[in-house]
Design a protein around this motif. Structure first.
Motif, PDB file in Angstrom:
ATOM      1  N   CYS A   1      -4.139   9.889  -4.533  1.00  0.00           N
ATOM      2  CA  CYS A   1      -2.982   8.985  -4.438  1.00  0.00           C
ATOM      3  C   CYS A   1      -1.752   9.815  -4.057  1.00  0.00           C
ATOM      4  O   CYS A   1      -1.660  10.987  -4.429  1.00  0.00           O
ATOM      5  CB  CYS A   1      -2.704   8.308  -5.777  1.00  0.00           C
ATOM      6  SG  CYS A   1      -4.147   7.568  -6.582  1.00  0.00           S
TER       7      CYS A   1
ATOM      8  N   HIS B   1      -1.269   3.788 -10.424  1.00  0.00           N
ATOM      9  CA  HIS B   1      -2.019   2.573 -10.717  1.00  0.00           C
ATOM     10  C   HIS B   1      -1.666   2.152 -12.133  1.00  0.00           C
ATOM     11  O   HIS B   1      -1.889   2.927 -13.084  1.00  0.00           O
ATOM     12  CB  HIS B   1      -3.514   2.821 -10.560  1.00  0.00           C
ATOM     13  CG  HIS B   1      -3.870   3.174  -9.149  1.00  0.00           C
ATOM     14  ND1 HIS B   1      -4.107   2.225  -8.192  1.00  0.00           N
ATOM     15  CD2 HIS B   1      -3.958   4.368  -8.520  1.00  0.00           C
ATOM     16  CE1 HIS B   1      -4.352   2.820  -7.029  1.00  0.00           C
ATOM     17  NE2 HIS B   1      -4.265   4.127  -7.206  1.00  0.00           N
TER      18      HIS B   1
ATOM     19  N   CYS C   1      -2.366   1.298  -2.515  1.00  0.00           N
ATOM     20  CA  CYS C   1      -2.421   2.763  -2.563  1.00  0.00           C
ATOM     21  C   CYS C   1      -3.379   3.273  -1.484  1.00  0.00           C
ATOM     22  O   CYS C   1      -4.484   2.735  -1.332  1.00  0.00           O
ATOM     23  CB  CYS C   1      -2.885   3.230  -3.938  1.00  0.00           C
ATOM     24  SG  CYS C   1      -2.823   5.029  -4.086  1.00  0.00           S
TER      25      CYS C   1
ATOM     26  N   CYS D   1      -5.311   5.581  -1.558  1.00  0.00           N
ATOM     27  CA  CYS D   1      -6.600   6.055  -2.086  1.00  0.00           C
ATOM     28  C   CYS D   1      -7.694   5.005  -1.943  1.00  0.00           C
ATOM     29  O   CYS D   1      -8.875   5.325  -2.070  1.00  0.00           O
ATOM     30  CB  CYS D   1      -6.468   6.463  -3.551  1.00  0.00           C
ATOM     31  SG  CYS D   1      -6.385   5.063  -4.693  1.00  0.00           S
TER      32      CYS D   1
HETATM   33 ZN    ZN Z   1      -4.355   5.527  -5.661  1.00  0.00          ZN
END
Ligand code: ZN
Length: 414
Positions: free
Chosen positions: A237, A243, A285, A287
């Motif tokens: 991230c 998160h 995000c 990720c």
């Molecule tokens: Zn993330």
């Protein structure tokens, strides 16, 4: 307006009984009751968005009156903001709500040797919160706390010898560790995990980590002593994106100001639309984890981080400007490698008034008074009080581009 919340209504609304309980508690506080109407309730996210936000002082007022106690185990008192005078107090039960964090975020495992480098004592929460996470992870723990400058090299040698795999601290503290190791040519080849909380991540840290511990990656938590941990991130991230946990409801208000509402029934602090002063947005995000993450854009109030502690610039300046002979004051922070090396308060002296004796401010007395009465200053400069100075100046520092003279100037030392 439900799009401004971190959780969709279907997930959040069944948990709003916790927010209703917080509202009931706040309505019982004499200093706060008038802010809420008798009929005000929290059944939906729209109801919640209609409540007035809370500031730090509101929470302290509430806690003074409510004095909450944990259902099980001890009730811990921690520093909660307020950089002047006696520390303001937040409450938490043993465990510090970290079971909920660990359910979603496991940076540590049984094989880790973890150095807990967050300062212990002085009513700071982070050391104990990290210890609770380590407990849930079943790793080895080296409970180090803060050390003085002269001790770094010996401890670094010890870390290398013990095969330390993880370290945690505020980015300012971590910066000092890695900068010392780099300067001394020390390597920590086994180190893989760097846990952080308490300040924004510092890019310089990444460069020092690459030299000292090439395998190490950052694992971040975002939170405050009032809200406890709100969100976490992983090396995949961005460092400013977290998160959020399902028991933490985040709302984005006007000017991107974030407010936080606890949905955790164990929470002792009545956190209901509580503003930490941080701004942010809800984003996807990179990720790839589904759902919306909280991207933190920085602070929108007058609190600035000095060595991991909040310094209330407006409070300090107001206090100094009450001093005879001072017409204006300015706080100047000089940073070295992203860390506050010195804090100076510049005093613009007032011209003598119609023949009255010139009131020259007593800078050294003021310095001693501020150092002893301001919690953040006395703690941050515990080992080098000479790095905090107060001095008269002929002019304050202005921004050449905007022509503004702000109460706070942050300079980077070359
Ligand atoms: Zn993330």
């Amino acid at each position: 307006m439900t799009g401004d919340f971190s959780l969709p209504p279907a997930t959040a609304e069944p948990r709003l009984h916790v927010a209703r309980r917080s509202l009931g508690r706040l309505k019982s506080v004499p200093g706060l009751a008038a802010r809420y109407t008798e009929l005000q309730d929290v059944r939906t996210l729209d109801d919640l968005a209609a409540l007035p936000p809370m500031a730090k002082d509101d929470l302290n007022t509430a806690l003074d009156h409510l004095d909450p106690r944990a259902e099980h185990g001890a009730t811990w008192l921690f520093q909660s903001g307020g950089s002047t005078g006696a520390p303001k107090v937040g409450h938490a039960p043993t465990g510090f709500y970290m079971a909920g964090v660990h359910a979603h975020w496991q940076p540590l495992d049984r094989t880790d040797v973890f150095v807990n480098a967050w300062g212990a004592g002085r009513m700071w929460g982070a050391h104990f919160l990290a210890a609770a996470l380590a407990d849930l992870s079943g790793c080895q723990v080296i409970a180090l706390g803060s050390v003085t400058r002269a001790e770094y090299d010996d401890w670094l040698g010890f870390f290398a010898a013990r095969g330390v795999t993880a370290i945690g601290g505020t980015p300012s503290v971590l910066q000092t560790w890695f900068a010392h190791a780099r300067a001394a040519g020390l390597k920590l080849p086994a180190l893989r995990k760097v846990l952080w909380l308490g300040e924004a991540w510092q890019p310089q840290l990444e460069r020092d980590m690459a030299e000292v511990a090439p395998q190490a990656r950052r694992w971040g938590m975002f939170g405050s002593t009032e809200t406890w941990v709100v969100g976490t991130n992983t090396p995949d991230c961005p460092a400013d994106t977290f998160h959020t946990l399902p028991e933490q409801l985040v709302h984005v208000g006007p000017d991107d100001l974030l407010d936080f509402t606890t949905l955790d029934p164990e929470m002792l602090n009545p956190v209901l639309r509580y503003r930490t002063g941080d701004a942010g947005r809800l984003v996807a995000c990179p990720c790839g984890r589904p759902g919306r993450a909280m991207r933190v854009l920085g602070r929108r109030d007058s609190v600035v981080q000095v060595r991991g502690l909040g310094l209330h610039v407006d409070e300090i300046v107001a206090q100094v400007e009450r001093e005879p002979g001072v017409s204006r004051a300015q706080v100047v922070i000089t940073e070295r490698d992203g860390r506050a090396a010195t804090v100076e308060i510049l005093l613009l002296t007032a011209p003598a008034r119609d023949g009255a004796p010139d009131a020259t401010p007593d800078a050294e007395r003021l310095r001693r008074e501020l150092l002893s009465s301001t919690f953040t200053l006395s703690t941050a400069f515990q080992h080098d009080p000479e790095s905090f100075q107060v001095r008269p100046a002929n002019e304050l520092i202005s921004n050449d581009r905007t022509g503004k003279t702000s109460r706070l100037v942050v300079r980077e030392e070359a």
